[in-house]
Design a protein around this motif. Structure first.
Motif, PDB file in Angstrom:
ATOM      1  N   ALA A   1      -1.547  -3.771 -10.975  1.00  0.00           N
ATOM      2  CA  ALA A   1      -3.075  -3.724 -10.660  1.00  0.00           C
ATOM      3  C   ALA A   1      -3.757  -2.489 -11.195  1.00  0.00           C
ATOM      4  CB  ALA A   1      -2.896  -3.440  -8.800  1.00  0.00           C
ATOM      5  N   LEU A   2      -3.017  -1.468 -11.598  1.00  0.00           N
ATOM      6  CA  LEU A   2      -3.610  -0.358 -12.227  1.00  0.00           C
ATOM      7  C   LEU A   2      -3.550  -0.200 -13.612  1.00  0.00           C
ATOM      8  CD1 LEU A   2      -2.088   2.475  -9.650  1.00  0.00           C
ATOM      9  CD2 LEU A   2      -4.345   1.131  -9.640  1.00  0.00           C
TER      10      LEU A   2
ATOM     11  N   GLY B   1       4.393 -18.452  -6.182  1.00  0.00           N
ATOM     12  CA  GLY B   1       3.503 -18.192  -4.839  1.00  0.00           C
ATOM     13  C   GLY B   1       3.103 -16.574  -5.028  1.00  0.00           C
ATOM     14  N   LEU B   2       2.243 -16.059  -4.141  1.00  0.00           N
ATOM     15  CA  LEU B   2       1.792 -14.472  -4.024  1.00  0.00           C
ATOM     16  C   LEU B   2       2.648 -14.179  -3.291  1.00  0.00           C
ATOM     17  CD1 LEU B   2      -1.984 -15.214  -4.255  1.00  0.00           C
ATOM     18  CD2 LEU B   2      -0.565 -14.545  -6.173  1.00  0.00           C
ATOM     19  N   GLY B   3       3.148 -12.859  -3.510  1.00  0.00           N
ATOM     20  CA  GLY B   3       3.808 -11.941  -2.650  1.00  0.00           C
ATOM     21  C   GLY B   3       3.131 -10.899  -2.265  1.00  0.00           C
ATOM     22  N   THR B   4       3.816 -10.035  -1.257  1.00  0.00           N
ATOM     23  CA  THR B   4       3.104  -8.850  -0.890  1.00  0.00           C
ATOM     24  C   THR B   4       2.651  -7.951  -1.893  1.00  0.00           C
ATOM     25  OG1 THR B   4       4.558  -8.732   1.187  1.00  0.00           O
ATOM     26  CG2 THR B   4       3.481  -6.732   0.864  1.00  0.00           C
TER      27      THR B   4
ATOM     28  N   ARG C   1      -1.228  -6.564  -2.202  1.00  0.00           N
ATOM     29  CA  ARG C   1      -1.435  -4.948  -2.269  1.00  0.00           C
ATOM     30  C   ARG C   1      -2.192  -4.480  -3.627  1.00  0.00           C
ATOM     31  NH1 ARG C   1       3.660  -3.359  -2.114  1.00  0.00           N
ATOM     32  NH2 ARG C   1       3.671  -3.410   0.463  1.00  0.00           N
ATOM     33  N   GLY C   2      -1.683  -5.286  -4.567  1.00  0.00           N
ATOM     34  CA  GLY C   2      -2.517  -5.104  -6.020  1.00  0.00           C
ATOM     35  C   GLY C   2      -3.973  -5.437  -5.606  1.00  0.00           C
ATOM     36  N   ALA C   3      -4.117  -6.608  -5.233  1.00  0.00           N
ATOM     37  CA  ALA C   3      -5.516  -6.990  -4.980  1.00  0.00           C
ATOM     38  C   ALA C   3      -6.337  -6.175  -4.395  1.00  0.00           C
ATOM     39  CB  ALA C   3      -5.629  -8.308  -4.603  1.00  0.00           C
ATOM     40  N   LEU C   4      -5.821  -5.579  -3.556  1.00  0.00           N
ATOM     41  CA  LEU C   4      -6.534  -4.390  -2.460  1.00  0.00           C
ATOM     42  C   LEU C   4      -6.902  -3.241  -3.273  1.00  0.00           C
ATOM     43  CD1 LEU C   4      -7.644  -3.403   0.285  1.00  0.00           C
ATOM     44  CD2 LEU C   4      -5.311  -2.517   0.890  1.00  0.00           C
ATOM     45  N   GLN C   5      -5.780  -2.805  -4.324  1.00  0.00           N
ATOM     46  CA  GLN C   5      -6.116  -1.621  -5.068  1.00  0.00           C
ATOM     47  C   GLN C   5      -7.177  -1.900  -5.985  1.00  0.00           C
ATOM     48  OE1 GLN C   5      -2.066  -1.201  -6.662  1.00  0.00           O
ATOM     49  NE2 GLN C   5      -1.443   0.053  -5.115  1.00  0.00           N
TER      50      GLN C   5
ATOM     51  N   ASP D   1     -13.348  -9.244  -8.102  1.00  0.00           N
ATOM     52  CA  ASP D   1     -12.490  -8.943  -9.182  1.00  0.00           C
ATOM     53  C   ASP D   1     -11.094  -8.976  -8.362  1.00  0.00           C
ATOM     54  OD1 ASP D   1     -11.946  -7.773 -11.606  1.00  0.00           O
ATOM     55  OD2 ASP D   1     -11.671  -5.570 -11.228  1.00  0.00           O
ATOM     56  N   ALA D   2     -10.958  -8.639  -6.960  1.00  0.00           N
ATOM     57  CA  ALA D   2      -9.540  -8.831  -6.364  1.00  0.00           C
ATOM     58  C   ALA D   2      -9.272 -10.263  -6.566  1.00  0.00           C
ATOM     59  CB  ALA D   2      -9.656  -8.292  -5.062  1.00  0.00           C
ATOM     60  N   VAL D   3     -10.211 -11.243  -6.363  1.00  0.00           N
ATOM     61  CA  VAL D   3      -9.723 -12.757  -6.276  1.00  0.00           C
ATOM     62  C   VAL D   3      -9.182 -13.163  -7.912  1.00  0.00           C
ATOM     63  CG1 VAL D   3     -10.635 -15.018  -6.239  1.00  0.00           C
ATOM     64  CG2 VAL D   3     -11.337 -13.349  -4.589  1.00  0.00           C
TER      65      VAL D   3
END
Length: 212
Positions: free
Chosen positions: A4-5, A126-129, A133-137, A56-58
């Motif tokens: 994410a970063l 599939g998408l994991g936690t 969390r990365g999308a939120l960041q 951007d998160a999507v």
């Protein structure tokens, strides 16, 4: 795995967010603007960057899905390959070219054997936690990095000094984005920082001129 970063991606997105918010603040006529005009500009700028943060998160989540799906297909192809050399080529193609170029056939074969020994892969990616969390960041980075530009219009009643303070903050953020980008790409930080300010100003002018 997507990060994410990731510096290059995030600097690019912060730059885009700054350009968007500057198209709103730059189009404000301080000589004629009243509080209602400033409020309208604030709603537009914040709403636009809020929307871009969500988009951007999507996109980040879509990238995670694509990367996991591709890795799963590669894993299955290696496991199901009847020819060891073909499996080795699949592994080499999945690696960065520089890394693949220094690996010997015996090393690729060792990788193939280890992959064959792993448990059966899941039916689909599939998408994991960590992905969520990365999308939120990503959302917070994009939105919060551009928020300082509109703060002067929130805390100052006079539009003229507010615009000047906003522009100064924007210049500092553009310079910081360029400086950081130069540090992670091995270029001259001060020069790239100044170039980013000039580039951002040009792009904002073009966007406003085109009605953006």
């Amino acid at each position: 795995m997507k990060h994410a970063l990731d510096p290059v991606d995030r600097v690019s997105e912060v730059l885009f967010g700054l350009i968007m918010v500057l198209t709103f603040t730059g189009s404000l006529s301080v000589a004629e603007a009243g509080r209602e005009d400033v409020r309208t500009m604030l709603v537009g700028a914040l709403g636009c960057n809020l929307a871009w943060g969500v988009i951007d998160a999507v996109f980040y989540l879509m990238g995670c899905m694509a990367e996991k799906g591709h890795g799963l297909l590669m894993f299955r192809a290696v496991r199901e390959a009847s020819d060891p050399q073909r499996a080795q080529r699949i592994i080499a193609d999945a690696l960065p070219p520089t890394v693949a170029s220094v690996l010997q056939p015996a090393e690729l074969e060792a990788m193939r054997v280890r992959l064959k020994q792993l448990p059966e892969p899941p039916g689909r990616a599939g998408l994991g936690t960590d992905d969520w969390r990365g999308a939120l960041q990503v959302f917070l980075i994009v939105f919060l990095s551009t928020f300082p530009v509109v703060i002067p219009f929130i805390v100052m009643r006079d539009a003229v000094p507010a615009l000047r303070a906003s522009n100064a903050i924007a210049v500092l953020l553009l310079f910081a984005a360029g400086y950081y980008f130069a540090r992670i790409t091995g270029r001259r930080p001060v020069l790239v920082g100044m170039s980013m300010v000039v580039l951002g100003s040009i792009l904002v002018g073009i966007t406003i001129a085109l009605g953006g």
